[in-house]
Design a protein around this motif. Structure first.
Motif, mmCIF file in Angstrom:
data_model
loop_
_atom_site.group_PDB
_atom_site.id
_atom_site.type_symbol
_atom_site.label_atom_id
_atom_site.label_comp_id
_atom_site.label_asym_id
_atom_site.label_seq_id
_atom_site.Cartn_x
_atom_site.Cartn_y
_atom_site.Cartn_z
ATOM 1 N N GLN A 33 34.757 13.903 36.076
ATOM 2 C CA GLN A 33 35.295 12.545 36.055
ATOM 3 C C GLN A 33 36.652 12.472 36.748
ATOM 4 O OE1 GLN A 33 35.338 11.389 31.947
ATOM 5 N NE2 GLN A 33 33.095 11.277 31.766
ATOM 6 N N ALA A 34 37.409 13.558 36.671
ATOM 7 C CA ALA A 34 38.726 13.597 37.317
ATOM 8 C C ALA A 34 38.667 14.244 38.696
ATOM 9 C CB ALA A 34 39.720 14.351 36.434
ATOM 10 N N LYS A 35 37.463 14.577 39.146
ATOM 11 C CA LYS A 35 37.283 15.259 40.432
ATOM 12 C C LYS A 35 38.177 16.500 40.517
ATOM 13 C CE LYS A 35 35.851 11.158 43.017
ATOM 14 N NZ LYS A 35 36.090 10.293 44.198
ATOM 15 N N THR A 36 38.161 17.254 39.430
ATOM 16 C CA THR A 36 39.019 18.433 39.323
ATOM 17 C C THR A 36 38.214 19.609 38.786
ATOM 18 O OG1 THR A 36 40.989 17.080 38.902
ATOM 19 C CG2 THR A 36 41.083 19.393 38.213
ATOM 20 N N ARG A 37 38.495 20.773 39.335
ATOM 21 C CA ARG A 37 37.953 22.015 38.805
ATOM 22 C C ARG A 37 39.127 22.935 38.472
ATOM 23 N NH1 ARG A 37 33.135 22.786 43.335
ATOM 24 N NH2 ARG A 37 31.672 21.302 42.392
ATOM 25 N N VAL A 38 38.978 23.649 37.377
ATOM 26 C CA VAL A 38 40.040 24.555 36.942
ATOM 27 C C VAL A 38 39.472 25.964 36.882
ATOM 28 C CG1 VAL A 38 41.806 25.020 35.210
ATOM 29 C CG2 VAL A 38 40.961 22.681 35.530
ATOM 30 N N THR A 39 40.079 26.877 37.608
ATOM 31 C CA THR A 39 39.667 28.271 37.569
ATOM 32 C C THR A 39 40.874 29.125 37.206
ATOM 33 O OG1 THR A 39 38.520 30.033 38.774
ATOM 34 C CG2 THR A 39 40.058 28.677 40.038
ATOM 35 N N TRP A 40 40.734 30.412 37.295
ATOM 36 C CA TRP A 40 41.796 31.281 36.768
ATOM 37 C C TRP A 40 41.815 32.644 37.456
ATOM 38 C CZ3 TRP A 40 37.754 29.268 33.845
ATOM 39 C CH2 TRP A 40 36.667 30.117 33.644
ATOM 40 N N CYS A 41 42.940 33.303 37.266
ATOM 41 C CA CYS A 41 43.077 34.715 37.617
ATOM 42 C C CYS A 41 43.055 35.513 36.309
ATOM 43 C CB CYS A 41 44.394 34.975 38.358
ATOM 44 S SG CYS A 41 44.587 34.033 39.897
ATOM 45 N N PHE A 42 43.107 36.797 36.407
ATOM 46 C CA PHE A 42 43.316 37.663 35.242
ATOM 47 C C PHE A 42 44.611 38.423 35.505
ATOM 48 C CE2 PHE A 42 38.649 37.450 35.846
ATOM 49 C CZ PHE A 42 38.312 36.792 34.670
ATOM 50 N N GLY A 43 45.743 37.723 35.494
ATOM 51 C CA GLY A 43 46.956 38.348 36.001
ATOM 52 C C GLY A 43 46.789 38.526 37.500
ATOM 53 N N HIS A 44 47.305 39.610 38.040
ATOM 54 C CA HIS A 44 47.161 39.884 39.475
ATOM 55 C C HIS A 44 45.719 40.295 39.779
ATOM 56 C CE1 HIS A 44 51.243 39.634 41.160
ATOM 57 N NE2 HIS A 44 51.661 40.016 39.968
ATOM 58 N N LEU A 45 45.009 39.483 40.563
ATOM 59 C CA LEU A 45 43.656 39.852 40.994
ATOM 60 C C LEU A 45 43.689 40.859 42.138
ATOM 61 C CD1 LEU A 45 41.826 36.374 41.003
ATOM 62 C CD2 LEU A 45 41.653 38.202 39.302
ATOM 63 N N LEU A 46 44.805 40.866 42.862
ATOM 64 C CA LEU A 46 44.934 41.728 44.034
ATOM 65 C C LEU A 46 45.960 42.822 43.774
ATOM 66 C CD1 LEU A 46 45.077 38.909 46.749
ATOM 67 C CD2 LEU A 46 43.062 40.163 45.972
ATOM 68 N N GLU A 47 45.787 43.943 44.456
ATOM 69 C CA GLU A 47 46.746 45.037 44.348
ATOM 70 C C GLU A 47 47.105 45.553 45.729
ATOM 71 O OE1 GLU A 47 45.038 48.207 42.119
ATOM 72 O OE2 GLU A 47 43.404 48.561 43.533
ATOM 73 N N GLN A 48 48.270 46.163 45.815
ATOM 74 C CA GLN A 48 48.728 46.732 47.073
ATOM 75 C C GLN A 48 47.869 47.942 47.453
ATOM 76 O OE1 GLN A 48 51.022 45.776 49.158
ATOM 77 N NE2 GLN A 48 52.458 44.467 48.059
ATOM 78 N N ALA A 49 47.620 48.079 48.743
ATOM 79 C CA ALA A 49 46.912 49.268 49.227
ATOM 80 C C ALA A 49 47.752 50.506 48.954
ATOM 81 C CB ALA A 49 46.623 49.136 50.719
ATOM 82 N N LYS A 50 47.112 51.655 48.884
ATOM 83 C CA LYS A 50 47.810 52.920 48.639
ATOM 84 C C LYS A 50 48.400 53.456 49.942
ATOM 85 C CE LYS A 50 44.831 54.188 44.759
ATOM 86 N NZ LYS A 50 44.145 52.884 44.711
ATOM 87 N N PRO A 51 49.376 54.349 49.847
ATOM 88 C CA PRO A 51 49.991 54.892 51.063
ATOM 89 C C PRO A 51 48.971 55.520 52.015
ATOM 90 C CG PRO A 51 51.324 55.453 49.162
ATOM 91 C CD PRO A 51 50.082 54.817 48.631
ATOM 92 N N GLU A 52 47.950 56.198 51.471
ATOM 93 C CA GLU A 52 46.972 56.847 52.338
ATOM 94 C C GLU A 52 46.163 55.851 53.158
ATOM 95 O OE1 GLU A 52 45.521 57.413 47.977
ATOM 96 O OE2 GLU A 52 47.417 57.447 49.104
ATOM 97 N N ASP A 53 46.152 54.564 52.738
ATOM 98 C CA ASP A 53 45.437 53.548 53.499
ATOM 99 C C ASP A 53 46.201 53.125 54.761
ATOM 100 O OD1 ASP A 53 43.368 53.469 51.635
ATOM 101 O OD2 ASP A 53 44.447 52.030 50.376
#
Length: 719
Positions: A33-53
């Motif tokens: 009715q409000a033309k809105t969707r609400v979604t979420w993360c679980f804290g940080h969904l992404l992480e930094q690549a490791k040095p070996e990458d």
């Protein structure tokens, strides 16, 4: 279609509940009715690549250090993060506007913005800033959504923190570990931009206690007629730098000298004053009070405060500002009624404590109740206890100040100066509520007894002199609360006058949101340990600080890191550019990583040879636990047998026997080692029972009973 991305599912549910017409779907809530969707993360969904990458060959060599990414790489975290990123990606395809509803702090800003950048979102982006999850607060926030571009400095501050932590933590940890491995000290060592200076606080406090030598000192008291006790105001030339009289003979002589002598009043003052209730809690203040009064760790206090927030019972917990916006004062009567505060004698919902000051409110305000009933929230025991502190803190704001009278008399006794003082409570005001916090205190050194009315020139008699023997006491070990306080106000502990002058009074290590987790990280990595309420450094932790102070003392310097935190605050406020901060971090990382790789960290020395695998000159001769000589390259990590004191035949890149009858010839494909994050090898014991072993750390685990693809119980270190 408007898409709102919250930091966690519970926040998304609160937002959708206010919008109305909510229908739960897979990974999001639809409010058609409000033309809105609400979604979420679980804290940080992404992480930094490791040095070996970031290096060729997928293995970090000493020659690669420091690893400085030119283009920073992110990837979904393990677990369900990848699926949730896909959900957000698909929802963005139908969206015309995206709303960042991350928590109201710099990390909340970053964790949603980084997902949008990862998914290459280019559309309209707004910001929903929530300080509380009760319906009225969510409704108000939804009506005042702002352009997300205005939060760019906050995002850049969080990004700068994330990248600075990675540069320092990854590069310096690898460099230190390689250096120590070359000295015959196997295993991984960890350095952190905030973690290590916090450890230094623990080490320094432990040594203060260990090196402390008690000293006896003395106070001469004149006992006057009328029950008056007056203390000798000892001359500066008779006391030490802390104002203590150490000469017992002088104390005894003075006591005898004044006995039976006249005590003439040279000055008498009498003043009334009042003391208002303390400001509402910040997270740090709440953690300190909960540690002192409830015996809770900083981590448990934060968890309880977060539970209260998500239950809509209190406002946003990760706040560093104790003030409240005056606009919220209108709801005070309703909140007081909801939390049972209206029946307390003297309470006045119209009272405006100094805490109500919009001009002093920053990104957040003080931690207070919302007016929702805690009884219907199904709270845990810890959450209920922490709510009691927050409730008490709020109610105190509406009770009159404590009123008191102070009296002071200065006496001349045979040419010596004595002082008597008293503080009498006239009206307890808010203090009758009880639960006085550690740092509220009251005027130090004020006696609580009575002091009669006196007049200048009046004469009393010193009935006798008394020598009170005292002994200095060592500083106390840190608790969660006092360590949080030390991390918050680092400027108090800095001795370098130039550095002290540069630090602000609010300079600290980490943020309100991260300090509790930093303490737990030190404990998990065995650099510190908790004994009841106290936190102590381990021998390993003290050894780490000693080694760093030999070659790179800034890495362990709380003042140095506090300056970085001040710089991050300047970025968030738009007073400083991200690029300049990162240039300084890169330069520091280059200096520290090379110093830690090449510096002499211990007194141990070890023979080095050329590595047959990579050609480097850091192939160290070591001795296994079984007493056999072998060689390992500290640059490429290749291992070799011993051939007349030099590297011989190369070992395979997998565990060799060590008590197992069968050893898989396959590459390491097992679950990641929790210590060094490398895949483990799956082997079998002599009886054919499967287990996993890390080829780098030489640590082994049994498989988890319910899921053999996961690590279960840890073995002792393999011989």
């Amino acid at each position: 279609m408007r898409l709102i991305i919250a930091e966690k599912p519970s926040v998304a549910q609160a937002i959708a509940g206010v919008i109305g017409g909510a229908k739960r779907s897979d990974g999001f809530i639809d409010c058609p009715q409000a033309k809105t969707r609400v979604t979420w993360c679980f804290g940080h969904l992404l992480e930094q690549a490791k040095p070996e990458d970031y290096v060729d060959g997928g293995k970090v060599l000493a020659s690669h250090l420091p690893v400085i990414p030119t283009t920073w790489k992110l990837s979904p975290r393990d677990g369900g993060a990848g699926n949730q990123v896909k959900v957000i990606r698909d929802l963005l395809k139908d969206a015309t506007e995206m709303v960042n509803a991350g928590d109201a702090d710099r990390e909340g800003q970053l964790l949603v913005d980084e997902v949008l950048l990862f998914l290459n979102w280019k559309g309209k982006t707004s910001r929903l800033w929530l300080s509380s999850l009760d319906d009225a607060s969510v409704r108000k926030a939804l009506s005042s959504i702002k352009d997300n571009a205005a939060m760019r400095p906050v995002y850049e501050s969080a990004l700068a923190r994330q990248r600075a932590d990675w540069l320092m933590g990854m590069n310096c940890s690898i460099a230190l570990s390689r250096n120590l491995q070359a000295c015959g000290m196997p295993g991984a060592w960890s350095i952190g931009r905030v973690q290590t200076p916090t450890l230094a606080l623990l080490v320094d406090r432990q040594r203060e206690i260990g090196h402390f030598k008690p000293r006896d000192f003395y106070q001469v008291v004149a006992l006057l007629d009328g029950g008056i006790r007056a203390a000798w105001q000892t001359r500066d030339d008779l006391v030490d730098e802390d104002g203590r009289l150490l000469d017992k003979a002088r104390a005894d002589a003075t006591s005898h000298q004044i006995t039976g002598k006249a005590a003439r009043v040279t000055r008498y003052t009498r003043k009334t004053g009042e003391r208002s209730a303390p400001l509402p809690y910040t997270l740090g203040g709440l953690q300190k009070a909960a540690s002192s009064r409830l015996g809770l760790s900083a981590k448990d206090t934060l968890a309880a405060a977060q539970e209260l927030y998500e239950a809509k019972v209190t406002t946003y917990p990760r706040t560093d500002c104790p003030y409240l916006p005056i606009e919220m004062h209108g709801g005070a009567a309703g909140i007081l009624k909801a939390i049972g505060g209206t029946d307390i004698a003297g309470i006045d919902p119209e009272r405006k404590h100094a805490a109500w000051n919009t001009a002093k409110v920053e990104a957040h305000h003080g931690l207070i109740p919302t007016g929702q009933s805690p009884d219907a929230a199904g709270l845990s025991a810890d959450a209920k206890r922490v709510f009691g502190l927050i409730r008490e803190s709020y109610i105190r704001l509406f009770i009159p100040p404590e009123k008191f009278e102070t009296r002071e008399a200065i006496f001349d006794i045979d040419g010596l100066t004595f002082r008597a003082a008293a503080r009498v409570v006239l009206d307890p005001g808010w203090t009758k509520l009880g639960g006085r916090d550690e740092d509220e205190g009251q005027e130090q050194g004020e006696a609580q007894g009575a002091l009669p009315d006196l007049r200048e020139g009046e004469a009393r008699t010193c009935e006798r002199g008394e020598v009170v023997a005292k002994r200095t006491t060592p500083p106390k070990p840190y608790t969660d609360g006092t360590l949080i306080a030390a991390m918050t106000g680092v400027h108090k502990l800095v001795t370098d006058p130039k550095l002290k002058a540069r630090l602000k009074e609010t300079s600290g290590l980490g943020t309100e949101a991260t300090r509790a987790s930093m303490i737990e990280t030190l404990i998990a990595r065995e650099y510190a340990e908790r004994s009841k309420k106290e936190i102590h450094p381990t021998d390993r932790g003290a050894q780490l600080i000693d080694m760093l102070r030999k070659v790179a003392p800034e890495v362990a310097d709380p003042g140095y890191t506090a300056l970085q935190e001040d710089a991050l605050a300047d970025i968030a406020a738009g007073r400083a550019p991200l690029a300049a901060f990162m240039r300084a971090q890169v330069d520091a990382t280059r200096e520290f990583s090379r110093t830690l790789l090449d510096g002499r960290l211990t007194d141990q020395s070890i023979a080095m040879h050329a590595c047959p695998a990579c050609g480097g000159a850091r192939c160290a001769k070591l001795t296994s636990k079984a007493g056999n000589a072998y060689h390992r390259c500290m640059d490429c990590q290749a291992a070799f047998g011993d051939a007349g004191g030099k590297p011989g035949k190369r070992f395979e890149d997998r565990p060799q026997g060590d008590g197992a009858q069968k050893t898989s010839s396959a590459a390491a494909t097992g679950p990641k080692c929790p210590i060094c994050k490398k895949p483990t090898f799956k082997n079998e014991t002599k009886t054919g029972k499967a287990y996993y072993r890390c080829g780098g750390c030489r640590v082994a685990w049994w498989p988890e009973r319910k899921d053999e693809s996961k690590l279960g119980t840890k073995w002792e270190a393999m011989k």
